[in-house]
Design a protein around this motif. Sequence first.
Motif, short mmCIF file in Angstrom:
data_model
loop_
_atom_site.label_atom_id
_atom_site.label_comp_id
_atom_site.label_asym_id
_atom_site.label_seq_id
_atom_site.Cartn_x
_atom_site.Cartn_y
_atom_site.Cartn_z
N GLU A 216 0.82 -1.22 0.00
CA GLU A 216 0.00 0.00 0.00
C GLU A 216 0.86 1.26 0.00
O GLU A 216 0.40 2.32 0.40
N GLU A 217 2.09 1.15 -0.43
CA GLU A 217 3.03 2.27 -0.45
C GLU A 217 3.15 2.92 0.93
O GLU A 217 3.08 4.15 1.08
N VAL A 218 3.30 2.06 1.94
CA VAL A 218 3.45 2.54 3.31
C VAL A 218 4.77 2.08 3.92
O VAL A 218 5.39 2.80 4.70
N CYS A 219 5.22 0.88 3.57
CA CYS A 219 6.41 0.31 4.24
C CYS A 219 7.72 0.65 3.54
O CYS A 219 8.77 0.71 4.17
N GLY A 220 7.72 0.84 2.22
CA GLY A 220 8.95 1.16 1.49
C GLY A 220 9.79 -0.03 1.13
O GLY A 220 10.83 0.12 0.47
N ALA A 221 9.39 -1.24 1.52
CA ALA A 221 10.24 -2.42 1.32
C ALA A 221 10.42 -2.79 -0.15
O ALA A 221 11.45 -3.35 -0.53
N CYS A 222 9.43 -2.50 -0.99
CA CYS A 222 9.49 -2.96 -2.38
C CYS A 222 10.11 -1.95 -3.34
O CYS A 222 9.91 -2.04 -4.55
N MET A 223 10.88 -1.00 -2.82
CA MET A 223 11.53 -0.05 -3.71
C MET A 223 12.56 -0.77 -4.58
O MET A 223 13.40 -1.50 -4.10
N MET A 224 12.47 -0.54 -5.88
CA MET A 224 13.43 -1.09 -6.84
C MET A 224 13.47 -0.15 -8.04
O MET A 224 12.68 0.80 -8.13
N VAL A 225 14.40 -0.38 -8.95
CA VAL A 225 14.52 0.49 -10.12
C VAL A 225 13.69 -0.11 -11.24
O VAL A 225 13.99 -1.20 -11.74
N ILE A 226 12.64 0.59 -11.63
CA ILE A 226 11.71 0.11 -12.65
C ILE A 226 11.75 1.06 -13.84
O ILE A 226 11.48 2.26 -13.69
N ASN A 227 12.15 0.54 -14.97
CA ASN A 227 12.32 1.35 -16.19
C ASN A 227 13.21 2.56 -15.93
O ASN A 227 12.93 3.68 -16.35
N GLY A 228 14.29 2.31 -15.18
CA GLY A 228 15.30 3.34 -14.95
C GLY A 228 15.00 4.31 -13.84
O GLY A 228 15.80 5.23 -13.60
N ARG A 229 13.90 4.13 -13.12
CA ARG A 229 13.52 5.08 -12.07
C ARG A 229 13.27 4.33 -10.76
O ARG A 229 12.52 3.35 -10.75
N PRO A 230 13.88 4.78 -9.66
CA PRO A 230 13.59 4.14 -8.38
C PRO A 230 12.16 4.44 -7.95
O PRO A 230 11.75 5.60 -7.89
N ARG A 231 11.41 3.39 -7.66
CA ARG A 231 10.01 3.58 -7.29
C ARG A 231 9.51 2.36 -6.53
O ARG A 231 10.18 1.34 -6.46
N GLN A 232 8.31 2.47 -5.98
CA GLN A 232 7.70 1.37 -5.26
C GLN A 232 7.03 0.43 -6.25
O GLN A 232 6.20 0.85 -7.06
#
Length: 262
Positions: A78-94
């Motif tokens: 739910e974009e609350v914990c931050g654990a799933c941050m990764m680089v997706i299509n060149g941009r760091p995001r959840q």
Amino acid sequence: MAESAMETAQSTAAEKKTVELIIERQDGPDAAAYTESFVVDYVPGMNVIACLMAIQRNPVNKDGKRVAPVAWESNCLEEVCGACMMVINGRPRQACSSLVDKLEQPIRVKPARTFPVVRDLVVDRSRMFEALKKVKAWIPIDGTYDLGAGPRMPERDRQWAYELSRCFTCGACVEACPNVNDRTEFMGAFAISQARLFNAHPTGAMHREERLEALMGPGGIQECGNAQNCVQVCPKGIPLTTSIAAMNRQVTYHAIGAWLKK
């Protein structure tokens, strides 16, 4: 009749949408990185986490070879914990809030390589927590007895402080910052912003000078190059560059005051 049903099934199969992901993988901390492609069935409204879950259920790559499931981290979705941050299509995001319908395909997924990679998309964010320790990003209290209600903040201050408190240590700002790399100790915008938050707190202010000293030390605010990438990728829209400017002022006044006392 049977022939008509078969034609319908073939037509449906031909129209079935799929999603292709090109994932940068790594089997361990010391292993070499490599890319692997996967194709999963499209589901309306799916996010990148849903794609990774589909791969986990059936870890077969695009070439039809069965492989080890992709490792990644997630918790709240739910974009609350931050654990799933990764680089997706060149941009760091959840990954949980990265909807497939809004991403260019094939979707390229990589780990945030500012951090040491544990395996595949799982990274070690220890440097972030060490930075928070350095700036004492907490309110120190004696919890052995009931202290009662804490001091109240003026509503005007509480409103902007709340915006800073929304940081969930995902690491997107650190990943996007060109000044955070293996040649520097720069702690990153998130730690500077948290120092501002706790310096503004009526109780947290008792450690204000210690936080400012930490920001003047190795890896401190002087290593910020003001690239402003951090504020562009923050998933919570935290005014990180405003915090950096505010802490620059506090550090400067603190340094001048310390020099005049000599």
